[in-house]
Design a protein around this motif. Structure first.
Motif, PDB file in Angstrom:
ATOM      1  N   LYS A  47       0.846  -1.189   0.000  1.00  0.00           N
ATOM      2  CA  LYS A  47       0.000   0.000   0.000  1.00  0.00           C
ATOM      3  C   LYS A  47       0.877   1.232   0.000  1.00  0.00           C
ATOM      4  O   LYS A  47       1.993   1.214   0.501  1.00  0.00           O
ATOM      5  CB  LYS A  47      -0.911   0.010   1.229  1.00  0.00           C
ATOM      6  N   MET A  48       0.357   2.314  -0.526  1.00  0.00           N
ATOM      7  CA  MET A  48       1.091   3.569  -0.568  1.00  0.00           C
ATOM      8  C   MET A  48       1.090   4.215   0.817  1.00  0.00           C
ATOM      9  O   MET A  48       0.062   4.311   1.455  1.00  0.00           O
ATOM     10  CB  MET A  48       0.447   4.502  -1.576  1.00  0.00           C
ATOM     11  N   ALA A  49       2.244   4.664   1.263  1.00  0.00           N
ATOM     12  CA  ALA A  49       2.351   5.385   2.528  1.00  0.00           C
ATOM     13  C   ALA A  49       2.070   6.855   2.323  1.00  0.00           C
ATOM     14  O   ALA A  49       1.854   7.583   3.264  1.00  0.00           O
ATOM     15  CB  ALA A  49       3.747   5.204   3.115  1.00  0.00           C
ATOM     16  N   SER A  50       2.088   7.294   1.084  1.00  0.00           N
ATOM     17  CA  SER A  50       1.915   8.694   0.733  1.00  0.00           C
ATOM     18  C   SER A  50       1.300   8.753  -0.653  1.00  0.00           C
ATOM     19  O   SER A  50       1.390   7.800  -1.418  1.00  0.00           O
ATOM     20  CB  SER A  50       3.295   9.375   0.724  1.00  0.00           C
ATOM     21  N   ALA A  51       0.743   9.888  -0.988  1.00  0.00           N
ATOM     22  CA  ALA A  51       0.194  10.072  -2.331  1.00  0.00           C
ATOM     23  C   ALA A  51       1.297  10.080  -3.388  1.00  0.00           C
ATOM     24  O   ALA A  51       1.023   9.928  -4.571  1.00  0.00           O
ATOM     25  CB  ALA A  51      -0.592  11.381  -2.393  1.00  0.00           C
ATOM     26  N   VAL A  52       2.570  10.225  -2.944  1.00  0.00           N
ATOM     27  CA  VAL A  52       3.685  10.301  -3.896  1.00  0.00           C
ATOM     28  C   VAL A  52       4.568   9.059  -3.884  1.00  0.00           C
ATOM     29  O   VAL A  52       5.575   9.000  -4.591  1.00  0.00           O
ATOM     30  CB  VAL A  52       4.546  11.565  -3.655  1.00  0.00           C
ATOM     31  N   GLY A  53       4.222   8.054  -3.097  1.00  0.00           N
ATOM     32  CA  GLY A  53       5.014   6.830  -3.082  1.00  0.00           C
ATOM     33  C   GLY A  53       5.047   6.185  -1.726  1.00  0.00           C
ATOM     34  O   GLY A  53       4.135   6.351  -0.924  1.00  0.00           O
ATOM     35  N   ASN A  82      16.635  14.671 -10.219  1.00  0.00           N
ATOM     36  CA  ASN A  82      16.296  14.230 -11.577  1.00  0.00           C
ATOM     37  C   ASN A  82      15.592  12.884 -11.424  1.00  0.00           C
ATOM     38  O   ASN A  82      16.150  11.842 -11.741  1.00  0.00           O
ATOM     39  CB  ASN A  82      17.557  14.116 -12.435  1.00  0.00           C
ATOM     40  N   ILE A  83      14.383  12.932 -10.878  1.00  0.00           N
ATOM     41  CA  ILE A  83      13.657  11.724 -10.504  1.00  0.00           C
ATOM     42  C   ILE A  83      12.469  11.537 -11.430  1.00  0.00           C
ATOM     43  O   ILE A  83      11.791  12.494 -11.787  1.00  0.00           O
ATOM     44  CB  ILE A  83      13.167  11.835  -9.041  1.00  0.00           C
ATOM     45  N   LYS A  84      12.216  10.268 -11.774  1.00  0.00           N
ATOM     46  CA  LYS A  84      11.039   9.965 -12.595  1.00  0.00           C
ATOM     47  C   LYS A  84      10.163   8.950 -11.860  1.00  0.00           C
ATOM     48  O   LYS A  84      10.599   8.307 -10.907  1.00  0.00           O
ATOM     49  CB  LYS A  84      11.451   9.466 -13.970  1.00  0.00           C
ATOM     50  N   GLN A  85       8.939   8.845 -12.301  1.00  0.00           N
ATOM     51  CA  GLN A  85       8.005   7.876 -11.726  1.00  0.00           C
ATOM     52  C   GLN A  85       8.639   6.487 -11.755  1.00  0.00           C
ATOM     53  O   GLN A  85       9.253   6.094 -12.741  1.00  0.00           O
ATOM     54  CB  GLN A  85       6.701   7.834 -12.531  1.00  0.00           C
ATOM     55  N   GLY A  86       8.506   5.770 -10.658  1.00  0.00           N
ATOM     56  CA  GLY A  86       9.028   4.416 -10.564  1.00  0.00           C
ATOM     57  C   GLY A  86      10.436   4.343  -9.986  1.00  0.00           C
ATOM     58  O   GLY A  86      10.887   3.255  -9.635  1.00  0.00           O
ATOM     59  N   ASP A  87      11.148   5.476  -9.908  1.00  0.00           N
ATOM     60  CA  ASP A  87      12.508   5.455  -9.365  1.00  0.00           C
ATOM     61  C   ASP A  87      12.505   5.080  -7.891  1.00  0.00           C
ATOM     62  O   ASP A  87      11.611   5.458  -7.133  1.00  0.00           O
ATOM     63  CB  ASP A  87      13.184   6.829  -9.516  1.00  0.00           C
ATOM     64  N   LEU A  88      13.540   4.359  -7.509  1.00  0.00           N
ATOM     65  CA  LEU A  88      13.782   4.034  -6.119  1.00  0.00           C
ATOM     66  C   LEU A  88      15.067   4.762  -5.736  1.00  0.00           C
ATOM     67  O   LEU A  88      16.121   4.496  -6.314  1.00  0.00           O
ATOM     68  CB  LEU A  88      13.944   2.519  -5.955  1.00  0.00           C
ATOM     69  N   VAL A  89      14.951   5.728  -4.821  1.00  0.00           N
ATOM     70  CA  VAL A  89      16.051   6.631  -4.504  1.00  0.00           C
ATOM     71  C   VAL A  89      16.486   6.455  -3.054  1.00  0.00           C
ATOM     72  O   VAL A  89      15.657   6.343  -2.151  1.00  0.00           O
ATOM     73  CB  VAL A  89      15.644   8.104  -4.753  1.00  0.00           C
ATOM     74  N   ARG A  90      17.789   6.451  -2.862  1.00  0.00           N
ATOM     75  CA  ARG A  90      18.392   6.444  -1.529  1.00  0.00           C
ATOM     76  C   ARG A  90      18.811   7.880  -1.226  1.00  0.00           C
ATOM     77  O   ARG A  90      19.631   8.461  -1.932  1.00  0.00           O
ATOM     78  CB  ARG A  90      19.617   5.543  -1.534  1.00  0.00           C
ATOM     79  N   PHE A  91      18.194   8.469  -0.201  1.00  0.00           N
ATOM     80  CA  PHE A  91      18.555   9.807   0.247  1.00  0.00           C
ATOM     81  C   PHE A  91      19.498   9.670   1.443  1.00  0.00           C
ATOM     82  O   PHE A  91      19.155   9.004   2.417  1.00  0.00           O
ATOM     83  CB  PHE A  91      17.320  10.609   0.649  1.00  0.00           C
ATOM     84  N   LEU A 142      17.254   7.409   3.958  1.00  0.00           N
ATOM     85  CA  LEU A 142      15.838   7.146   3.739  1.00  0.00           C
ATOM     86  C   LEU A 142      15.699   6.650   2.308  1.00  0.00           C
ATOM     87  O   LEU A 142      16.162   7.311   1.372  1.00  0.00           O
ATOM     88  CB  LEU A 142      15.038   8.428   3.959  1.00  0.00           C
ATOM     89  N   GLY A 143      15.117   5.474   2.123  1.00  0.00           N
ATOM     90  CA  GLY A 143      14.854   4.942   0.791  1.00  0.00           C
ATOM     91  C   GLY A 143      13.419   5.240   0.407  1.00  0.00           C
ATOM     92  O   GLY A 143      12.509   5.141   1.238  1.00  0.00           O
ATOM     93  N   TRP A 144      13.200   5.615  -0.856  1.00  0.00           N
ATOM     94  CA  TRP A 144      11.856   5.993  -1.295  1.00  0.00           C
ATOM     95  C   TRP A 144      11.583   5.505  -2.702  1.00  0.00           C
ATOM     96  O   TRP A 144      12.415   5.662  -3.595  1.00  0.00           O
ATOM     97  CB  TRP A 144      11.696   7.516  -1.247  1.00  0.00           C
ATOM     98  N   HIS A 145      10.404   4.920  -2.898  1.00  0.00           N
ATOM     99  CA  HIS A 145       9.932   4.484  -4.209  1.00  0.00           C
ATOM    100  C   HIS A 145       8.888   5.489  -4.683  1.00  0.00           C
ATOM    101  O   HIS A 145       7.817   5.592  -4.087  1.00  0.00           O
ATOM    102  CB  HIS A 145       9.327   3.086  -4.107  1.00  0.00           C
TER     103      HIS A 145
END
Length: 173
Positions: A47-53, A82-91, A142-145
């Motif tokens: 499930k989505m934790a946020s409306a953005v991922g 420089n993020i696109k939909q579907g990216d998994l980013v490590r901040f 923080l990792g984010w999809h």
């Protein structure tokens, strides 16, 4: 009684049982803000934790972005976002200031609600998958999809910080 009538009754019973048992006292920030659901558990259920991922394991990221939080109310991203939909980013977030800061990912509406909550609980500490609080000199990951809405706000919601400019809005490509 049909299945559509039983669902609301079952949900009401489950909610009243949790509150009657006193389990609501230890709720995390994430549970209070998003309808009594824990962000960390949400990712395990798809499930989505946020409306953005949603939170994701940082070690699975396809890109890393370093974020510097400063006392002059800046969030500096390196490299530039420089993020696109579907990216998994490590901040990798570092508080380079002398006062506490936080790093939060969400939609504009979610961030506005978070700021309102923080005004009533200014000493709240976060580590819930969507938001991390960092003391002076601390670094955290923080990792984010990214999925869902394509307009994302990164913000420090400690009272007065975002209002002083400590936020960054971006549109996913």
């Amino acid at each position: 009684m049909n299945k559509y009538q039983l669902l609301p009754i079952g949900l009401l019973f489950a909610a009243s049982t949790v509150f009657a048992s006193g389990q609501h006292e230890g709720m995390s920030h994430s549970q209070m803000e998003h309808g009594d659901m824990d962000h960390n558990n949400m990712q395990h259920h798809g499930k989505m934790a946020s409306a953005v991922g949603m939170p994701a394991p940082a070690e699975q990221a396809t890109q890393t972005v370093n974020v510097s939080l400063t006392d002059d109310m800046k969030m500096v991203f390196s490299p530039a976002l420089n993020i696109k939909q579907g990216d998994l980013v490590r901040f990798v977030v570092t508080n380079n200031g002398k006062m506490p800061h936080e790093f939060s990912i969400g939609s504009i509406d979610e961030q506005d609600k978070h700021r309102a909550m923080m005004r009533s609980m200014p000493d709240m500490q976060h580590s819930d998958g969507t938001t991390i609080t960092l003391q002076a000199g601390e670094t955290a990951e923080l990792g984010w999809h990214f999925m869902g809405q394509n307009f994302v706000e990164f913000s420090c919601n400690i009272p007065g910080h975002a209002e002083a400019g400590m936020k960054m809005n971006t549109i996913l490509r």
